[in-house]
Design an enzyme around this catalytic site. Structure first.
Site, mmCIF file in Angstrom:
data_model
loop_
_atom_site.group_PDB
_atom_site.id
_atom_site.type_symbol
_atom_site.label_atom_id
_atom_site.label_comp_id
_atom_site.label_asym_id
_atom_site.label_seq_id
_atom_site.Cartn_x
_atom_site.Cartn_y
_atom_site.Cartn_z
ATOM 1 N N SER A 115 0.833 -1.203 0.000
ATOM 2 C CA SER A 115 0.000 0.000 0.000
ATOM 3 C C SER A 115 0.864 1.248 0.000
ATOM 4 O O SER A 115 0.346 2.341 -0.226
ATOM 5 C CB SER A 115 -0.874 0.026 1.251
ATOM 6 O OG SER A 115 -1.651 -1.139 1.332
ATOM 7 N N HIS A 136 -1.408 -2.656 -6.976
ATOM 8 C CA HIS A 136 -2.106 -2.405 -5.714
ATOM 9 C C HIS A 136 -3.603 -2.624 -5.888
ATOM 10 O O HIS A 136 -4.299 -1.818 -6.492
ATOM 11 C CB HIS A 136 -1.802 -0.967 -5.246
ATOM 12 C CG HIS A 136 -2.360 -0.656 -3.900
ATOM 13 N ND1 HIS A 136 -2.952 0.540 -3.592
ATOM 14 C CD2 HIS A 136 -2.424 -1.409 -2.773
ATOM 15 C CE1 HIS A 136 -3.368 0.505 -2.338
ATOM 16 N NE2 HIS A 136 -3.045 -0.654 -1.821
ATOM 17 N N GLU A 148 -4.081 -0.060 -8.822
ATOM 18 C CA GLU A 148 -3.081 0.966 -9.128
ATOM 19 C C GLU A 148 -1.842 0.233 -9.636
ATOM 20 O O GLU A 148 -1.375 -0.709 -8.981
ATOM 21 C CB GLU A 148 -2.717 1.755 -7.875
ATOM 22 C CG GLU A 148 -3.803 2.703 -7.421
ATOM 23 C CD GLU A 148 -3.412 3.471 -6.153
ATOM 24 O OE1 GLU A 148 -3.411 4.699 -6.184
ATOM 25 O OE2 GLU A 148 -3.109 2.826 -5.133
ATOM 26 N N ASN A 187 -4.110 5.909 -1.386
ATOM 27 C CA ASN A 187 -3.818 6.004 0.047
ATOM 28 C C ASN A 187 -3.218 7.348 0.441
ATOM 29 O O ASN A 187 -3.341 7.762 1.592
ATOM 30 C CB ASN A 187 -2.912 4.852 0.491
ATOM 31 C CG ASN A 187 -3.720 3.590 0.712
ATOM 32 O OD1 ASN A 187 -4.864 3.649 1.153
ATOM 33 N ND2 ASN A 187 -3.149 2.443 0.391
HETATM 34 N N1 LIG Z 1 -6.033 -4.582 3.962
HETATM 35 C C1 LIG Z 1 -6.240 -3.792 2.931
HETATM 36 O O1 LIG Z 1 -7.303 -3.169 2.805
HETATM 37 C C2 LIG Z 1 -5.192 -3.670 1.870
HETATM 38 C C3 LIG Z 1 -5.522 -3.083 0.650
HETATM 39 C C4 LIG Z 1 -4.561 -3.014 -0.369
HETATM 40 C C5 LIG Z 1 -3.277 -3.502 -0.116
HETATM 41 N N2 LIG Z 1 -2.984 -4.041 1.101
HETATM 42 C C6 LIG Z 1 -1.619 -4.549 1.310
HETATM 43 O O2 LIG Z 1 -1.643 -5.959 1.148
HETATM 44 C C7 LIG Z 1 -0.626 -6.551 1.971
HETATM 45 C C8 LIG Z 1 -1.261 -7.607 2.857
HETATM 46 O O3 LIG Z 1 -2.294 -7.012 3.617
HETATM 47 P P1 LIG Z 1 -3.474 -7.887 4.253
HETATM 48 O O4 LIG Z 1 -4.554 -6.931 4.618
HETATM 49 O O5 LIG Z 1 -3.761 -9.057 3.384
HETATM 50 O O6 LIG Z 1 -2.749 -8.385 5.597
HETATM 51 P P2 LIG Z 1 -3.028 -9.708 6.463
HETATM 52 O O7 LIG Z 1 -2.489 -9.416 7.813
HETATM 53 O O8 LIG Z 1 -4.459 -10.137 6.316
HETATM 54 O O9 LIG Z 1 -2.149 -10.829 5.713
HETATM 55 C C9 LIG Z 1 -0.750 -10.818 5.659
HETATM 56 C C10 LIG Z 1 -0.305 -12.246 5.390
HETATM 57 O O10 LIG Z 1 1.109 -12.241 5.153
HETATM 58 C C11 LIG Z 1 1.596 -13.466 5.690
HETATM 59 N N3 LIG Z 1 3.052 -13.386 5.805
HETATM 60 C C12 LIG Z 1 3.790 -12.743 6.732
HETATM 61 N N4 LIG Z 1 5.103 -12.908 6.447
HETATM 62 C C13 LIG Z 1 5.173 -13.663 5.323
HETATM 63 C C14 LIG Z 1 6.240 -14.164 4.514
HETATM 64 N N5 LIG Z 1 7.510 -13.919 4.833
HETATM 65 N N6 LIG Z 1 5.930 -14.914 3.406
HETATM 66 C C15 LIG Z 1 4.648 -15.148 3.074
HETATM 67 N N7 LIG Z 1 3.594 -14.703 3.803
HETATM 68 C C16 LIG Z 1 3.862 -13.959 4.906
HETATM 69 C C17 LIG Z 1 0.840 -13.634 6.997
HETATM 70 O O11 LIG Z 1 0.871 -14.969 7.450
HETATM 71 C C18 LIG Z 1 -0.566 -13.197 6.576
HETATM 72 O O12 LIG Z 1 -1.312 -14.315 6.112
HETATM 73 C C19 LIG Z 1 0.034 -5.403 2.731
HETATM 74 O O13 LIG Z 1 1.151 -4.987 2.012
HETATM 75 C C20 LIG Z 1 -1.039 -4.320 2.689
HETATM 76 O O14 LIG Z 1 -0.509 -3.025 2.795
HETATM 77 C C21 LIG Z 1 -3.903 -4.154 2.089
#
Ligand SMILES: NC(=O)c1ccc[n+]([C@@H]2O[C@H](COP(=O)([O-])OP(=O)(O)OC[C@H]3O[C@@H](n4cnc5c(N)ncnc54)[C@H](O)[C@@H]3O)[C@@H](O)[C@H]2O)c1
Length: 282
Positions: A115, A136, A148, A187
């Site tokens: 993000s 993104h 994005e 964002n």
């Molecule tokens: N939540 C949102 O609304 C949103 C929107 C767009 C982008 N994002 C981005 O997406 C990414 C993930 O966010 P999320 O909301 O899915 O978080 P989340 O906490 O739901 O999931 C993160 C996952 O990453 C895994 N993980 C941690 N270390 C790891 C590794 N070394 N190898 C593989 N997996 C690993 C964890 O086990 C977990 O399942 C972040 O970069 C976030 O900024 C989030």
């Protein structure tokens, strides 16, 4: 341009990784889903099955056909495209990019769903900065159409064209281009607004319900800012705010203490069952 991205490795099986795996598989492509934490890929597959069942009622694809194209893998595997969706932590992501660089074939593209972390930083962890890019997606991925696409100073025009074609022609998403700046386009606008809502609540200016009702009823937003922060995840919101603050050093981008205390306490929003609102079954 024909992108020829037939097999996609999704790394991280949380809210976003599971959603990304689902839309890629629904597009007819093969997906390998990796997450090192026990149970994470199993939970993602269960969430996917529930989401696909709901979408099938509205004319979506047969859930079994989509799920058949997703394999949970215990380590990174070669693929045409990696989409990384692990926690919003620059060191963890750089590590995933380093490993993927060693595993994917030389022509493979490495994309991040970050993000806020600069794509240039992730590219620097690899020997193929011309094939590193930001993709993104938005939460929930099967519903929200936007992607994005973020090209760093070193991303090649060919990589950008292939990824744009994959997002639009294959996944049916709408693409906007963003420069490689913390927060990208959406964002950079959204997070300061969410932080302002947390500050309003923290200072006793208004209740959570009134802040959210104000924006839902008064501005026709589908969700109020605090409910949206719960959906995004308070930890992810804090991490994005920190990246924005790091890049621009503006006071309104600093994390409000209430947000950091809630993250410390494990009150992460919907994914933990409690954030500004409770999501625990009664
Ligand atoms: N939540 C949102 O609304 C949103 C929107 C767009 C982008 N994002 C981005 O997406 C990414 C993930 O966010 P999320 O909301 O899915 O978080 P989340 O906490 O739901 O999931 C993160 C996952 O990453 C895994 N993980 C941690 N270390 C790891 C590794 N070394 N190898 C593989 N997996 C690993 C964890 O086990 C977990 O399942 C972040 O970069 C976030 O900024 C989030």
């Amino acid at each position: 341009m024909e992108h020829e991205l037939g097999h996609v490795l999704v790394v991280g099986a949380g809210q976003m990784g599971g959603g990304i795996a689902q839309v890629v598989a629904a597009s007819g492509r093969r997906v390998s889903l990796h997450d090192p934490y026990p149970g994470a890929t199993g939970r993602a597959l269960e969430t996917m099955a529930r989401s696909l069942a709901k979408l099938a009622e509205k004319g979506g694809p047969e859930p079994a056909d989509v799920l058949e194209r997703v394999s949970a893998v215990t380590e990174l595997v070669p693929a045409d495209l990696m989409i990384e969706a692990v926690v919003e932590d620059a060191d963890v992501k750089a590590d995933v990019f380093r490993q993927a660089d060693a595993v994917l074939p030389p022509e493979g593209i490495l994309a991040s769903n970050t993000s806020s972390i600069p794509i240039g930083t992730l590219a620097a962890a690899t020997g193929r900065p011309d094939r590193v890019i930001g993709m993104h997606f938005f939460n929930p991925v099967p519903i929200l159409k936007l992607v994005e696409v973020i090209s760093s100073l070193l991303t090649s025009a060919e990589t950008t064209a292939r990824v744009r074609s994959f997002a639009t022609d294959t996944l049916g998403k709408r693409v906007i281009a963003s420069p490689d700046r913390a927060g990208f386009v959406v964002n950079a606008l959204l997070i300061p607004y969410l932080l302002s809502a947390v500050r309003m609540l923290e200072s006793g200016f208004a209740s959570a319900e009134d802040i959210d009702s104000g924006m839902v009823i008064g501005c026709a937003h589908p969700l109020g800012p605090l409910a949206l922060t719960d959906l995004i995840g308070l930890d992810t919101t804090q991490a994005v705010a920190e990246s924005l603050y790091e890049e621009f050093k503006e006071p309104h981008l600093a994390t409000p203490p209430l947000l950091s205390r809630m993250v410390q306490a494990g009150l992460l929003g919907r994914k933990s069952g409690q954030g500004f609102y409770s999501y625990k079954a009664a």
